[in-house]
Enzyme design. Structure first.
Site, PDB file in Angstrom:
ATOM      1  N   ASN A  69       0.839  -1.192   0.000  1.00 39.89           N
ATOM      2  CA  ASN A  69       0.000   0.000   0.000  1.00 39.89           C
ATOM      3  C   ASN A  69       0.865   1.230   0.000  1.00 39.89           C
ATOM      4  OD1 ASN A  69      -0.431   1.985   2.425  1.00 39.89           O
ATOM      5  ND2 ASN A  69       0.178   0.022   3.313  1.00 39.89           N
ATOM      6  N   GLY A  72      -0.432   6.940   1.771  1.00 41.58           N
ATOM      7  CA  GLY A  72       0.191   8.243   2.001  1.00 41.58           C
ATOM      8  C   GLY A  72      -0.530   9.092   3.033  1.00 41.58           C
ATOM      9  N   LEU A  73      -1.038   8.419   4.077  1.00 37.92           N
ATOM     10  CA  LEU A  73      -1.603   9.129   5.234  1.00 37.92           C
ATOM     11  C   LEU A  73      -2.764  10.042   4.892  1.00 37.92           C
ATOM     12  CD1 LEU A  73       1.712  10.071   7.115  1.00 37.92           C
ATOM     13  CD2 LEU A  73       0.094   8.272   7.738  1.00 37.92           C
ATOM     14  N   CYS A 131       6.238   5.744   8.690  1.00 35.79           N
ATOM     15  CA  CYS A 131       5.461   5.587   7.458  1.00 35.79           C
ATOM     16  C   CYS A 131       6.388   5.640   6.245  1.00 35.79           C
ATOM     17  CB  CYS A 131       4.389   6.665   7.318  1.00 35.79           C
ATOM     18  SG  CYS A 131       3.467   6.455   5.773  1.00 35.79           S
ATOM     19  N   LYS A 166       5.997   3.975  17.260  1.00 35.51           N
ATOM     20  CA  LYS A 166       5.791   2.944  16.236  1.00 35.51           C
ATOM     21  C   LYS A 166       6.974   2.935  15.282  1.00 35.51           C
ATOM     22  CE  LYS A 166       2.530   1.179  12.787  1.00 35.51           C
ATOM     23  NZ  LYS A 166       1.171   1.227  12.255  1.00 35.51           N
ATOM     24  N   ILE A 192       5.929  -4.088  13.757  1.00 35.34           N
ATOM     25  CA  ILE A 192       6.639  -3.265  12.784  1.00 35.34           C
ATOM     26  C   ILE A 192       5.648  -2.549  11.860  1.00 35.34           C
ATOM     27  CG2 ILE A 192       8.740  -4.636  12.716  1.00 35.34           C
ATOM     28  CD1 ILE A 192       7.604  -6.110  10.254  1.00 35.34           C
ATOM     29  N   ASN A 193       6.044  -1.376  11.391  1.00 34.55           N
ATOM     30  CA  ASN A 193       5.327  -0.779  10.260  1.00 34.55           C
ATOM     31  C   ASN A 193       5.654  -1.624   9.024  1.00 34.55           C
ATOM     32  OD1 ASN A 193       4.052   1.080   8.460  1.00 34.55           O
ATOM     33  ND2 ASN A 193       4.475   2.740   9.898  1.00 34.55           N
ATOM     34  N   GLY A 218       0.895  -8.029   5.592  1.00 36.33           N
ATOM     35  CA  GLY A 218       0.279  -9.336   5.405  1.00 36.33           C
ATOM     36  C   GLY A 218       1.192 -10.451   5.899  1.00 36.33           C
ATOM     37  N   GLY A 266      -3.335  -5.854  11.241  1.00 37.68           N
ATOM     38  CA  GLY A 266      -3.471  -4.846  10.184  1.00 37.68           C
ATOM     39  C   GLY A 266      -4.168  -5.362   8.949  1.00 37.68           C
TER      40      GLY A 266
END
Lengths: 298, 245
Positions: A69, A72-73, A131, A166, A192-193, A218, A266
């Site tokens: 993905n 972009g916030l 991010c 995070k 983790i991000n 995933g 997530g």
């Protein structure tokens, strides 16, 4: 305390299952499907000081055992989150919620946190310094121990709520960043991000994502997440929230055994909107099989 | 939205790379023309959104084109196979705006949602005109089924002229109509937008993460703010469309 309950930075939650930011909006899409009060809590959509549209589309791509993905916030900005989203959230969710905050400068983080600190329903502030899908800010704070510490230190000054850092896995040494955040006063670490990745369309020979790169999430990233949680939880004394590809009750137990206190879920929410309630329902049975009486013992 | 394990009743090729699949399940929500379903495909992580072609009793019919790995797996499903499906997604077309003589314009696999729409409009005794555009003769499907429904006129165009009128849908628009409903590839939608003489509704396609409004993967900018194609769309009114360029 129930079998599933755990304590996260002084706040007891009924179970350790927390939908991760960016996969659960502000809760009400899911509240149409099930009573989201069954969740431990959830981390709401990453909020910035100013409104953001995010990246151009396509923002999503398939990946083996996962997805990319590059949203972009996208979010309406902290003022509208407080005036429009939180009142709606309050109607469907009656527990402390985790506010997820992102920014492009220290000032951004501070301003947003100062405002969210005044919201009674916000239980924790999860500071996203990881991010991968925005330029300037975002992950650039989370890839350097000093910059990460600076954000956490600044945020801690404007809030009395627990601050969770995070972290990104896109670093050479995640432990050094976790330690820097702990020293700067972080009350917990979440990780983790997503992992930075990309795909190419064979026919057009161009990237599938408009942003060229995106974050991989995933089941594909689960072993990376378990490794990071293990390394960090053995190096810091503050609680760790594990996330990355968690899709089942067994995955949750594995994360807790790696050292996590709670677990964020997530991408699984996107492919199965009932993923979290299914995991919560399956946990007692999975614990029985392994002779685990209470999750808090792990 | 409902999450239903559907059983494949039929899955047959009807044109080049194009399949017609019927799915049986216990649907309780009434489904609107222009809505879509999001199908889980074994071996693929993300679901695949597909528009609804027709609904009858407990069967949803879809038409899809094989464009990649996911749709290729879907094309190999046979009677009795099951598919985990999210049903009843998106806003769908608003029929109340149609006037007496709506014009339906479809291109390629943008044609399917117009079938259920035509059926519903005809129930309301509207005079329905239809223009369907395809690349070539091999791509054409189901023009006769629109006629069988009772549409006043059905015109087919092909880019290479191998069947019907040679050219694009915009080369075959009728003189008189009260409103436009359209679905198709973006270049076609843009051309229709320029050529149409009334207001109308456009159905858009976008890569989606979830299909139900959670991930913001399919957002677009409109005159009236940011919209999610999966939730506030896929149907937008002509007045709110903001083209990228």
């Amino acid at each position: 305390m129930g079998r599933l309950s755990v304590t996260l930075c002084g706040i007891e939650i009924d179970n350790p299952i927390i939908p991760a930011s960016g996969t659960f909006g502000f809760g009400y899409e899911f509240a149409e499907l099930y009573d989201i009060n069954c969740l431990g809590t959830f981390s709401f959509k990453g909020t910035t000081k100013d409104p953001r549209f995010g990246n151009e589309t396509p923002r999503i791509a398939e990946a083996p055992a996962g997805m990319l993905n590059a949203v972009g916030l996208q979010n309406p900005g902290v003022d509208k989150v407080i005036s429009e989203e939180l009142p709606k959230l309050k109607e469907v969710f009656h527990k402390p919620v985790m506010a997820n905050v992102s920014g492009f400068s220290i000032d951004d983080y501070v301003t947003t946190c100062e405002k969210l600190d005044k919201e009674p329903q916000v239980g924790w502030l999860e500071i996203n310094i990881s991010c991968p899908n925005v330029h300037g800010g975002g992950m650039s704070f989370g890839t350097d121990p000093n910059a990460a510490a600076e954000v956490i230190r600044a945020v801690k000054k404007v809030t009395t709520k627990p601050v969770i850092a995070k972290l990104s896995p896109n670093v050479t040494d995640i432990v050094s960043i976790a330690k820097a955040c702990e020293e700067a006063g972080a009350d917990a670490i979440s990780l983790i991000n997503t992992l930075l990745g990309m795909r190419i369309n064979l026919k057009t020979r161009k990237p599938l994502l408009a942003n060229t790169t995106g974050g991989l999430s995933g089941p594909a990233v689960f072993p990376v997440a378990v490794r990071c949680v293990w390394q960090v939880s053995h190096a810091v004394s503050i609680p760790v929230i594990g996330m990355g590809g968690v899709s089942s009750a067994e995955d949750v137990l594995e994360m807790l055994m790696a050292g996590a206190t709670a677990v964020e879920v997530g991408a699984a929410n996107l492919v199965d909107p009932y993923a979290c309630p299914k995991i919560i329902e399956a946990l007692p049975g999975a614990m029985d099989k392994l002779g685990i009486q209470n999750l808090s013992e792990l | 939205m409902q999450d239903i394990v559907c059983t494949v009743v039929e899955n047959m090729a009807i044109a080049k790379d194009t399949y017609h699949m019927s799915l049986m399940g216990s649907f309780t929500e009434s489904l609107r023309p222009g809505q879509f379903i999001n199908v889980s495909i074994d071996g693929q992580y993300l679901r695949r959104p597909v528009s609804i072609f027709n609904v009858r009793h407990n069967v949803i019919e879809i038409i899809y084109k094989v464009v990649g790995v996911g749709t290729d797996i879907l094309s190999k499903k046979t009677q009795g196979d099951t598919l985990d499906t999210l049903v009843g997604l998106g806003n769908g077309y608003d029929l109340s705006k149609s006037g007496d003589h709506p014009l339906l314009i479809g291109g390629g696999v943008g044609v399917p949602p117009l079938y259920l729409l035509a059926k519903e409009l005809l129930k309301e005794h509207k005079t329905v005109s239809v223009v369907l555009g395809f690349n070539s003769k091999d791509d054409v499907f189901y023009a006769e089924r629109f006629k069988d429904l009772g549409c006043a006129d059905v015109t087919v165009t092909t880019v290479d002229g191998s069947v019907g009128i040679k050219g694009f849908v915009t080369d075959a628009l009728p003189e008189n109509y009260t409103y436009v409903y359209t679905c198709g590839p973006e270049p076609m939608l843009k051309a229709v937008y320029k050529a149409m003489k009334t207001s109308g509704q456009f159905s858009f396609e976008e890569r989606m993460g979830c299909g139900f409004g959670a991930c913001m993967g399919c957002s677009c900018k409109t005159i009236t703010g940011y919209k999610r194609i999966c939730k506030e769309g896929p149907v937008l009114t002509k007045e709110e469309i903001l083209w990228d360029d």
